[in-house]
Design a protein around this motif. Structure first.
Motif, mmCIF file in Angstrom:
data_model
loop_
_atom_site.group_PDB
_atom_site.id
_atom_site.type_symbol
_atom_site.label_atom_id
_atom_site.label_comp_id
_atom_site.label_asym_id
_atom_site.label_seq_id
_atom_site.Cartn_x
_atom_site.Cartn_y
_atom_site.Cartn_z
ATOM 1 N N VAL A 13 23.868 48.194 72.116
ATOM 2 C CA VAL A 13 24.817 47.156 72.505
ATOM 3 C C VAL A 13 24.105 46.016 73.226
ATOM 4 N N ILE A 21 23.687 42.070 72.118
ATOM 5 C CA ILE A 21 24.065 40.951 72.988
ATOM 6 C C ILE A 21 22.934 39.930 73.036
ATOM 7 N N SER A 59 28.989 38.882 69.270
ATOM 8 C CA SER A 59 30.173 38.949 70.125
ATOM 9 C C SER A 59 30.643 40.396 70.243
ATOM 10 N N ILE A 60 31.520 40.649 71.212
ATOM 11 C CA ILE A 60 32.082 41.988 71.393
ATOM 12 C C ILE A 60 32.804 42.428 70.121
ATOM 13 N N LYS A 61 33.586 41.523 69.537
ATOM 14 C CA LYS A 61 34.339 41.848 68.322
ATOM 15 C C LYS A 61 33.394 42.184 67.165
ATOM 16 N N GLU A 86 36.521 47.726 71.223
ATOM 17 C CA GLU A 86 35.991 46.719 72.127
ATOM 18 C C GLU A 86 35.970 47.247 73.564
ATOM 19 N N ILE A 106 32.809 49.208 73.868
ATOM 20 C CA ILE A 106 31.672 48.277 73.944
ATOM 21 C C ILE A 106 31.529 47.752 75.366
ATOM 22 N N ASN A 107 32.635 47.324 75.935
ATOM 23 C CA ASN A 107 32.603 46.777 77.301
ATOM 24 C C ASN A 107 32.170 47.829 78.319
ATOM 25 N N ILE A 114 28.427 48.105 78.168
ATOM 26 C CA ILE A 114 27.827 46.946 78.840
ATOM 27 C C ILE A 114 27.872 47.124 80.350
ATOM 28 N N ARG A 152 25.685 40.451 82.547
ATOM 29 C CA ARG A 152 24.967 40.752 81.307
ATOM 30 C C ARG A 152 23.753 39.843 81.104
#
Length: 230
Positions: free
Chosen positions: A176, A180, A185-187, A197, A200-201, A204, A216
């Motif tokens: 991940v 970045i 993007s996250i999507k 998502e 994913i967050n 991060i 980040r």
């Protein structure tokens, strides 16, 4: 095929070098041993903002750090074209003056420029530049050899990145954070990695905490510093 064999023979030992800084130096050393060039400047590149940042260079003055060089490569058409097309690009004469920022014109007798992208697969993560050569104009065949060099260096870095801190982040957290740094993007990550998502967050957030960063951007910078990503 002969030049590709030479490239492979010269870079095969890079994987065994554990120090990230030494590996970057050896990349330029190998490059200058293979090709008829007089200097080499190594940059990292992030699609996140189209930023090229200097790392190190080998010139007539020896090894120098060029961390004060930081540019939006969209202002440097030749470099941007090389990264976008993932092919080595060369210019000389009047085209050199048109395409290269004045701060890259180091001496009055320099009038040519070469940019070689370094890629992880289809993603450019850095580039090498040269503006002094031991011969005249570079042919299309020679340009192809420079492109091959960048491709092989990218594969070598991808295999060995992060050895010194391999256990700090999980495999998913590394993936991940790497994406970045590429500008995804996250999507886009959620769609390509087939996870939510929210997940994913969470990766991060955990990676930022483990790296001792505040956000980040700081986390990616710390990963570059440690050699976890190149």
């Amino acid at each position: 095929m002969a030049i590709e064999s030479t490239i492979l023979d010269n870079i095969q030992n890079l994987e065994d070098i554990e120090s990230h800084e030494e590996k970057l130096y050896k990349i330029l050393e190998v490059y200058m041993n293979i090709f008829p060039v007089k200097n080499a400047y190594l940059f990292r590149y992030s699609p996140l903002g189209f930023i090229g940042e200097g790392i190190i260079a080998i010139t007539c003055h020896g090894l120098i750090h060029i961390r004060d060089i930081r540019d939006d490569v969209r202002s440097l058409p030749l470099i941007y074209s090389a990264l976008y097309e993932r092919k080595a690009k060369y210019c000389s004469g009047i085209e050199y003056l048109k395409q290269i920022n004045i701060k890259y014109i180091t001496t009055s007798n320099v009038n040519s420029f070469l940019a070689i992208p370094i890629c992880f697969g289809a993603v450019p993560i850095g580039y090498i530049c040269t503006n002094e050569f031991e011969q005249g104009k570079i042919s299309d065949q020679q340009l192809s050899s420079y492109t091959q060099f960048g491709q092989h260096i990218g594969k070598t870095l991808e295999k060995t990145e992060g050895k010194e801190d391999a256990r700090l982040l999980s495999r998913r957290e590394m993936e991940v954070m790497k994406r970045i740094s590429w500008g995804e993007s996250i999507k886009e990550m959620a769609d390509s990695m087939f996870i939510s998502e929210v997940t994913i967050n969470q990766y991060i957030k955990t990676a930022i905490r483990k790296l001792g960063a505040q956000n980040r951007t700081q986390a990616i910078a710390e990963m570059f510093r440690r050699g976890m990503i190149s």
